[in-house]
Design an enzyme around this catalytic site. Structure first.
Site, PDB file in Angstrom:
ATOM      1  N   GLY A   1       0.784  -1.238   0.000  1.00 26.61           N
ATOM      2  CA  GLY A   1       0.000   0.000   0.000  1.00 26.61           C
ATOM      3  C   GLY A   1       0.812   1.283   0.000  1.00 26.61           C
TER       4      GLY A   1
ATOM      5  N   ASN B   1      -4.760   2.434 -13.292  1.00 28.58           N
ATOM      6  CA  ASN B   1      -3.778   1.545 -12.671  1.00 28.58           C
ATOM      7  C   ASN B   1      -2.402   2.184 -12.795  1.00 28.58           C
ATOM      8  OD1 ASN B   1      -2.720  -0.904 -11.556  1.00 28.58           O
ATOM      9  ND2 ASN B   1      -2.105  -1.547 -13.614  1.00 28.58           N
TER      10      ASN B   1
ATOM     11  N   HIS C   1       1.697   1.037 -13.205  1.00 33.15           N
ATOM     12  CA  HIS C   1       2.519  -0.125 -13.541  1.00 33.15           C
ATOM     13  C   HIS C   1       3.994   0.297 -13.556  1.00 33.15           C
ATOM     14  CE1 HIS C   1       3.487  -3.989 -15.293  1.00 33.15           C
ATOM     15  NE2 HIS C   1       4.279  -3.355 -16.136  1.00 33.15           N
TER      16      HIS C   1
HETATM   17  C1  GRF Z   1       3.424  -0.910  -7.457  1.00 28.30           C
HETATM   18  O1  GRF Z   1       4.799  -0.991  -7.654  1.00 28.30           O
HETATM   19  C2  GRF Z   1       2.669  -0.837  -8.762  1.00 28.30           C
HETATM   20  O2  GRF Z   1       3.464  -0.454  -9.813  1.00 28.30           O
HETATM   21  C3  GRF Z   1       2.204  -2.245  -8.990  1.00 28.30           C
HETATM   22  O3  GRF Z   1       2.032  -2.797  -7.718  1.00 28.30           O
HETATM   23  C4  GRF Z   1       2.894  -2.154  -6.795  1.00 28.30           C
HETATM   24  C5  GRF Z   1       2.105  -1.860  -5.566  1.00 28.30           C
HETATM   25  O4  GRF Z   1       2.893  -1.388  -4.531  1.00 28.30           O
HETATM   26  N1  GRF Z   1       1.000  -2.241  -9.783  1.00 28.30           N
HETATM   27  P1  GRF Z   1       2.228  -0.771  -3.236  1.00 28.30           P
HETATM   28  O5  GRF Z   1       1.292  -1.812  -2.673  1.00 28.30           O
HETATM   29  O6  GRF Z   1       1.501   0.485  -3.658  1.00 28.30           O
HETATM   30  O7  GRF Z   1       3.365  -0.494  -2.327  1.00 28.30           O
END
Ligand code: GRF
Length: 200
Positions: A14, A111, A113
């Site tokens: 998160g 989203n 990525h």
């Molecule tokens: C992020 O690095 C994002 O790019 C990918 O999932 C990860 C989530 O990280 N989709 P977090 O849970 O926000 O720390």
């Protein structure tokens, strides 16, 4: 000022969710976090929601590993609607979403990525970039569509790959970039929402 109601979905630690909630708290984002939902009961993202006093919920995902059971996806749509969500923000949500939610929130699911899409969709994109010797990678905010890590690109941020980078060091720098890029991309939606017709 009309604040954009967002719903954040995540399965893990998160850090993007925290960055967004901090930005809202500090007045940098005219959004309201209406709900945080996770498909993982013990996910730290739910603790972060509680820390920021944001309504939060665990969504039992059903029997599949990479997607939600259709009933669970319908339930997710219901939860988001009941919370009054206008923009759905995926922040590390590890299941592929399908037609029910895409139809319910057209061009309103985004989203983030960890690559410069369309390069390196899929898992551990930073490792993919290192493996082929890229000198620049980064992160992308995009609309969700039926394909994985594929929809229309909204914003990107470049991150240099350093000669001595390990997967961990590169991933850490990409995540720093993500935590700046995501709130900035959401801010664009806030601007449009604030100036929009109340019926939207
Ligand atoms: C992020 O690095 C994002 O790019 C990918 O999932 C990860 C989530 O990280 N989709 P977090 O849970 O926000 O720390």
């Amino acid at each position: 000022m009309k604040r954009l109601p967002i719903g954040i979905l995540g399965s893990g630690k998160g850090s993007n969710c925290r960055a967004i909630l901090e930005c809202i708290r500090s007045g940098g984002l005219d959004a309201e976090a209406s709900v945080v939902i996770s498909d993982v009961l013990e996910a730290p993202i739910l603790d972060i929601a509680r820390e920021f006093s944001v309504p939060n919920a665990y969504l039992p995902p059903g029997q599949f590993r990479t997607r939600l059971e259709p009933q669970a996806e319908e339930e997710l749509v219901k939860m988001l609607r009941e919370a009054g969500v206008h923009l759905v923000v995926l922040a590390g949500f590890m299941r592929v979403l399908h037609a029910p939610i895409l139809r319910a929130f057209p061009q309103r699911i985004i989203n983030i990525h960890p690559s410069l899409l369309p390069k390196f969709p899929g898992l551990e994109a930073w490792k993919q970039a290192l493996a082929v010797g890229e000198t620049v990678t980064g992160c992308t905010v995009h609309y969700l569509d039926e394909k994985v890590d594929h929809g229309q690109i909204i914003a990107q941020r470049e991150v240099a790959v350093l000669p001595d980078d390990t997967p961990e060091s590169l991933h850490a720098r990409i995540q720093i970039a993500e935590r700046e890029l995501y709130p900035a991309a959401i801010a664009e939606f806030c601007g449009k929402y604030a100036g929009s017709n109340p019926s939207l």
